[in-house]
Design an enzyme around this catalytic site. Structure first.
Site, PDB file in Angstrom:
ATOM      1  CB  THR A 177       5.243   4.405   5.837  1.00 45.08           C
ATOM      2  OG1 THR A 177       5.133   3.372   4.878  1.00 45.08           O
ATOM      3  CG2 THR A 177       5.137   5.737   5.122  1.00 45.08           C
TER       4      THR A 177
ATOM      5  CE1 TYR B  64       6.086   4.852   0.644  1.00 46.24           C
ATOM      6  CE2 TYR B  64       7.431   4.221   2.525  1.00 46.24           C
ATOM      7  CZ  TYR B  64       6.257   4.124   1.811  1.00 46.24           C
ATOM      8  OH  TYR B  64       5.265   3.306   2.259  1.00 46.24           O
TER       9      TYR B  64
ATOM     10  CB  THR C  28       0.028   0.754   7.767  1.00 48.18           C
ATOM     11  OG1 THR C  28       0.474   0.996   6.437  1.00 48.18           O
ATOM     12  CG2 THR C  28       0.229   1.993   8.621  1.00 48.18           C
ATOM     13  CG  ASP C  29       2.204  -2.808   3.760  1.00 47.18           C
ATOM     14  OD1 ASP C  29       1.433  -1.837   3.651  1.00 47.18           O
ATOM     15  OD2 ASP C  29       3.149  -3.025   2.974  1.00 47.18           O
TER      16      ASP C  29
ATOM     17  CE  LYS D 262      -2.099   0.065   4.230  1.00 51.75           C
ATOM     18  NZ  LYS D 262      -0.643   0.055   3.991  1.00 51.75           N
TER      19      LYS D 262
ATOM     20  CD  GLU E 212     -24.155 -20.394   0.104  1.00 53.53           C
ATOM     21  OE1 GLU E 212     -24.214 -20.935  -1.013  1.00 53.53           O
ATOM     22  OE2 GLU E 212     -23.805 -19.205   0.271  1.00 53.53           O
TER      23      GLU E 212
HETATM   24  N1  GLU Z   1       5.137  -1.386   3.193  1.00 48.91           N
HETATM   25  C1  GLU Z   1       5.373  -0.450   4.243  1.00 48.91           C
HETATM   26  C2  GLU Z   1       5.247  -1.105   5.611  1.00 48.91           C
HETATM   27  O1  GLU Z   1       4.278  -1.762   5.913  1.00 48.91           O
HETATM   28  C3  GLU Z   1       4.512   0.675   4.041  1.00 48.91           C
HETATM   29  C4  GLU Z   1       3.233   0.713   4.755  1.00 48.91           C
HETATM   30  C5  GLU Z   1       3.279   1.638   5.908  1.00 48.91           C
HETATM   31  O2  GLU Z   1       4.138   1.593   6.766  1.00 48.91           O
HETATM   32  O3  GLU Z   1       2.390   2.439   5.933  1.00 48.91           O
HETATM   33  O4  GLU Z   1       6.151  -0.987   6.384  1.00 48.91           O
END
Ligand code: GLU
Length: 372
Positions: free
Chosen positions: A55, A68, A134-135, A207, A329
């Site tokens: 992103t 986007y 971020t994924d 995340k 457990e």
């Molecule tokens: N799905 C995208 C990625 O991981 C969006 C998440 C992001 O970059 O914040 O590249």
């Protein structure tokens, strides 16, 4: 007439003064050149910015619309968007991939590892910043944390809002990440993640929110430090093994990683996903278990049978924080399982992939989960 001693004393002074004058001239020229390109003489050598997509390089399909496409912008435009970067370091860019990080895989990890290692080996490169979606940022950070062999800072950075969105967070995140990468205190800490004014260790970060810029958290041990418009400080060191003291290394001959599946625990869990993973040839299975790494009896039995055939079974948790310890457990000793301890399922999977390149002995692998 000056005495011979005076001549003798003057001569070396003259010999010294010529090189000194030359050095002074060179320094003056360097200062002029550096100020012309906006850099400072006392700042670090090159900080290499590697772009992988995400992103942070994303573009909204229509202005003001939430939709986007990730990874549209080049590394050059990421750098151009933050002219302040050149006050911190001499930045260079290199494009490694242009994907949404949901498409990150072992092939790109290996390319990224090799590109990062190559840049870190350059004497004129002091640090590497990696722009990433971020994924799966936490997974890439942890993979590099276990496989890079350098003390130089490596910082992953991303954004939750595309580059052309209202109040895009990418530029400030990139600025702070570059500041952290330039800090002497960042050396030897392993791979770091910088997002939303926070610094995190690769062994801790995850995340936690689908859309909020305040998404990266270290639920078990807390953040490594904070930033405030480029004023960045560390709070505490990491206790986990990484980079130069990690036992894992990836040679040139390695073209893929062992297949490890993650199966998700839930009420009414059946053995079907476990069977599916085994049919696909999984060498290891990580369970994102309920609670303290628990699962239904039917899943337990299917995994016990798998463990007897040499498939390594690791119990982690879907909960999001906490420690999964042995024999609480579930009788791990009898069933031949490994407890993931502090590693969430996605990080446990990476450690297991690397471990399986060395051994499939659950006891040896359990030791690895203590220290990484
Ligand atoms: N799905 C995208 C990625 O991981 C969006 C998440 C992001 O970059 O914040 O590249």
């Amino acid at each position: 007439m000056p005495s011979p001693q005076c001549h003798a004393a003057d001569a070396p002074r003259r010999l010294v003064s010529k090189p000194l004058a030359a050095i002074a001239l060179l320094l003056a020229i360097t200062m002029v050149v550096l100020s012309a390109i906006g850099a400072r003489a006392d700042q670090p050598n090159i900080t290499m910015i590697l772009a992988t997509g995400g992103t942070i390089a994303g573009t909204q399909t229509a202005a003001g619309e939430p939709g986007y496409v990730a990874g549209k912008d080049s590394v050059a435009s990421l750098i151009e968007a933050v002219p302040e970067l050149k006050k911190i370091a001499d930045v260079e860019g290199r494009q490694v991939s242009d994907i949404g990080s949901q498409n990150m895989d072992a092939k790109i990890w290996l390319e990224l590892l090799r590109a990062t290692s190559e840049e870190l080996a350059r004497p004129d490169v002091d640090a590497v910043v990696i722009a990433h979606g971020t994924d799966t940022m936490e997974e890439t950070a942890y993979f590099l944390n276990l496989t890079l062999k350098s003390d130089k800072p490596v910082v992953l950075v991303g954004a939750m809002r595309p580059a052309n969105a209202l109040s895009a967070d990418g530029p400030m995140n990139l600025y702070n990440a570059t500041v952290v990468a330039a800090l002497a205190e960042a050396r030897g800490r392993g791979v770091l993640v910088v997002m939303n004014d926070e610094i995190h260790y690769a062994a801790e970060v995850t995340k936690t929110n689908t859309t909020n810029p305040d998404t990266m958290k270290s639920p078990n041990r807390g953040r490594a430090g904070v930033c405030d418009i480029g004023a960045c400080v560390f709070f505490s060191p990491t206790t986990k093994r990484h980079t130069t003291n990690s036992a894992f290394s990836i040679g040139d001959e390695v073209s893929t990683l062992p297949y490890v599946a993650i199966v998700y625990g839930h009420a009414g869990m059946t053995a079907a996903p476990i069977k599916g993973a085994l049919d696909d040839g999984a060498k290891g299975i990580v369970v994102a278990g309920v609670g303290d790494g628990n699962m239904s009896d039917v899943a337990l039995d299917a995994l016990t049978t798998a463990a007897k055939t040499g498939v390594v079974v690791v119990r982690s948790t879907r909960v999001g924080s906490g420690v999964v310890r042995r024999d609480i457990e579930v009788d791990d000793d009898t069933r031949g399982f490994v407890a993931a301890e502090e590693l969430n399922p996605q990080r446990a999977r990476i450690l297991l992939q690397l471990a399986l390149m060395k051994t499939n002995d659950p006891k040896t692998i359990q030791e690895m989960f203590h220290v990484y």
